[in-house]
Design a protein around this motif. Structure first.
Motif: not given
Length: 679
Positions: A273-276, A299-302, A310-311, A349-350
């Motif tokens: 949860a804290e990675h952003p 990248l702020d997508l699951p 994503s692209l 980061l993805v």
């Protein structure tokens, strides 16, 4: 000349410390020793300082990597030090303290080693030490963890004043064996090399043990729904699909080589949860952010987001990152600051997939990845004990755009002609293919050796260089899946693809009536179909990258010359020759050049000739097989035998900027065969 015992002990200690990543990162930290030698001019004893020079690595340090300076002259600099505004002048003054030729260039940390009153000093960047150094209450934690044995020194940019600060701390705390440098790392000292090494390791291990015992559970927070790691096969396929576009984006200002990792530390970090929040804070240790930039692009997508989604999001995020970095530069730059060095991220980061890192070469890209993993470990430790609190952006900028850092960059040698280019060469375990791969690597390219025989491909790659330079992959070019796997391997190893050489081939020397359907199909499958499959898979990458590129076919003078008993081979070479024209016309709009090379028979080192083709061609021409090369030479205008290296030279020339406007061309490399002149 025998190496001074103090310097010899220093090198041995440095190698041991640098060989273990728990102690310091690649090229990070520095070590020193003081000792006496006889001055060759006066014949009197003189006290010297040996210290790891600028840009070196502890794990591989040798005598050549040491700066050698007069200690009395270094200490005398205290009398002329004007203050913090003149730190850069003090580094320039080190040149006046060198002993003899002085060895390697002194680093900014030289003052620390000289001014601290100890025979041996270590300055290191261990994850455990930096975790304490970047904790919000790092000073209190230092007292709790180490007691009076380790002191705290608040953040100060490396330089002469930091050396004075640490020297004063040591003098005021005679019981201390070292200190934690706020936001930065550790420094330890001792009367002997052995004692200093033991003190360094004690600080590192004590910090690590304390973190392990006292860290709160899940320092990065709970698992985020949908952000956990994809299964390995899906993860790698997703990485290969995303990598070309990402590489193109991060190469907006300058071309870069990439590195991909799905290390457990990265995947776990991105699933929490804290990675952003933590990613946005960036790294703290100067060695870290100089190689990873002030912060990564995230990248702020699951993980379950589609490739297309994503692209599209990555393109938007890249624009935002560049604008944010420009604003960071504008907020902090002064009239004296060096020009902005580019606004593209170096780490991407993805979630669910991993981390892509970039640099001017593969080693730099790989080290950036290693450094960000170091930073993740640091964040985990700091968050487990307290709150991660890196140095502020103004201080980061002062170091990133330090005049001394700019001078270091200016001292770097000029890039080789094919630096940052990634090449895939098929049939590269021998003969022409091996010579091409070797030449491309020598000119700065990263090379993927593709061959039917994996062991041979890997052996040739190892012969060319480390995995930062070349890798070997198995690829049967007639198999669509193996071709795609080979291209994916290139993309995951080096970030993308810029140059493809269709060289794989075989030859059957038979007359029309002797040639079977199986002979015909085999010949065409390997060279006509194989070249098509390789070019198609590579073109997808080249188009997605938007960086242009080259596709080169090793065709043959037989594509235009009609020789006897050679129908299947010559027909498929003519097929390859026309593929060059067709693809040049189709791929030009993407900046991709497609060219061909038409060699005459290359006998020496050739896998084709060694496999029986040479004997059959010799029989056709009525000469001994061992004289076939001479026979071919004598029928040419120049009377010269064509060697694999001659073909490799032509490949290199086609890839350089000198032929940036040339596509659809076939270059004869046949020493002059009039019947094969192009018309």
């Amino acid at each position: 000349m025998t190496l001074n015992p103090a310097a010899a002990a220093l090198i041995a200690r440095s190698n041991r410390l640098g060989d273990d990543p728990k102690n310091t990162n690649y090229a990070g930290g520095n070590t020193s020793a003081k000792g006496a030698e006889t001055d060759p001019v006066t014949g009197e004893a003189v006290e010297l300082l040996w210290v790891k020079g600028s840009g070196g690595d502890l794990g591989t340090l040798t005598e050549k990597g040491l700066a050698v300076l007069r200690l009395d002259r270094l200490l005398a600099l205290k009398n002329v030090y004007p203050g913090l505004d003149s730190e850069d002048e003090m580094v320039a003054a080190f040149d006046y303290t060198l002993h003899g030729k002085g060895g390697a260039a002194p680093s900014i940390d030289t003052a620390m080693h000289a001014l601290v009153d100890a025979a041996h000093v270590d300055h290191l960047h261990p994850d455990s030490g930096i975790a304490v150094a970047t904790a919000a209450d790092g000073e209190a934690l230092t007292q709790t963890i180490f007691g009076e044995k380790v002191a705290w020194v608040g953040w100060r940019r490396p330089g002469f004043q930091l050396g004075l600060d640490i020297a004063a701390i040591k003098e005021a705390n005679p019981q201390a064996i070292g200190c934690i440098l706020g936001g930065h790392g550790i420094t330890a000292w001792g009367d002997t090399s052995e004692a200093t090494e033991a003190n360094s390791l004690w600080i590192i291990d004590t910090a690590a043990t304390y973190i392990e015992k006292h860290s709160r559970p899940e320092p990065f927070g709970a698992l985020l729904d949908g952000f956990d790691a994809l299964e390995p096969a899906e993860r790698h396929a997703r990485a290969a699909a995303l990598a070309p576009t990402i590489r193109g984006l991060v190469s907006t200002d300058a071309p870069k080589v990439g590195h991909y990792t799905d290390a457990p530390e990265v995947l776990d970090f991105l699933a929490r949860a804290e990675h952003p929040r933590l990613a946005a804070l960036g790294t703290s240790c100067p060695d870290h952010f100089l190689r990873t930039k002030v912060k990564p692009m995230l990248l702020d997508l699951p993980a379950g987001a589609s490739v297309d989604e994503s692209l599209a999001r990555l393109v938007v995020l890249h624009d935002e990152y560049r604008a944010d970095y420009q604003a960071y530069y504008d907020r902090n730059a002064t009239a004296e600051s060096p020009a902005i060095r580019g606004a593209d991220p170096l780490v991407v980061l993805v979630p669910g997939v991993g981390m892509f890192s970039y640099g001017a070469n593969k080693q730099t890209a790989r080290v950036a990845s290693e450094f960000y993993i170091n930073a993740i470990n640091v964040m985990r430790g700091a968050e487990g004990l307290s709150t991660y609190s890196p140095i502020d952006e103004a201080e980061k900028f002062r170091i990133e755009y330090w005049a001394l850092e700019e001078a270091k960059l200016q001292r770097m040698p000029a890039a080789r002609p094919l630096a940052t280019r990634v090449a895939l060469v098929t049939g590269a375990s021998s003969g022409i293919g091996k010579a091409i791969a070797t030449r491309l690597a020598a000119e700065g390219a990263c090379v993927v050796i593709a061959d039917l025989d994996l062991a041979k491909a890997q052996a040739v790659a190892a012969e060319i260089g480390s995995t930062d330079v070349a890798i070997g992959v198995q690829a049967n070019v007639t198999d669509e899946e193996q071709v795609q796997a080979g291209v994916d391997a290139a993309v995951l190893a080096f970030g993308g693809l810029d140059l493809v050489v269709n060289n794989a081939g075989l030859s059957l020397s038979k007359s029309l009536l002797e040639t079977t359907v199986a002979d015909w199909d085999l010949q065409h499958n390997v060279m006509a179909k194989g070249s098509f499959l390789v070019s198609r898979a590579a073109a997808r990458v080249l188009i997605d990258q938007k960086l242009g590129g080259d596709i080169i076919y090793i065709s043959s003078k037989n594509s235009v010359f009609a020789g006897p008993n050679n129908i299947a081979y010559s027909a498929t070479k003519a097929d390859q020759a026309h593929q060059v024209r067709l693809l040049a016309a189709e791929l030009g709009e993407y900046g991709v050049k497609v060219n061909g090379i038409n060699p005459d028979g290359v006998v020496r080192g050739s896998g084709i000739f060694a496999g029986g083709w040479g004997a059959k061609r010799a029989a056709v021409y009525g000469v001994d097989e061992q004289d076939l090369g001479k026979y071919y030479a004598q029928r040419t205008l120049l009377k010269r035998e064509v060697l694999p290296e001659n073909v490799a030279n032509a490949v290199f020339v086609l890839c350089t900027s000198d032929l940036s406007h040339t596509t659809g061309l076939h270059i004869p490399v046949d020493a002059g065969v009039a019947a094969a002149f192009l018309r």
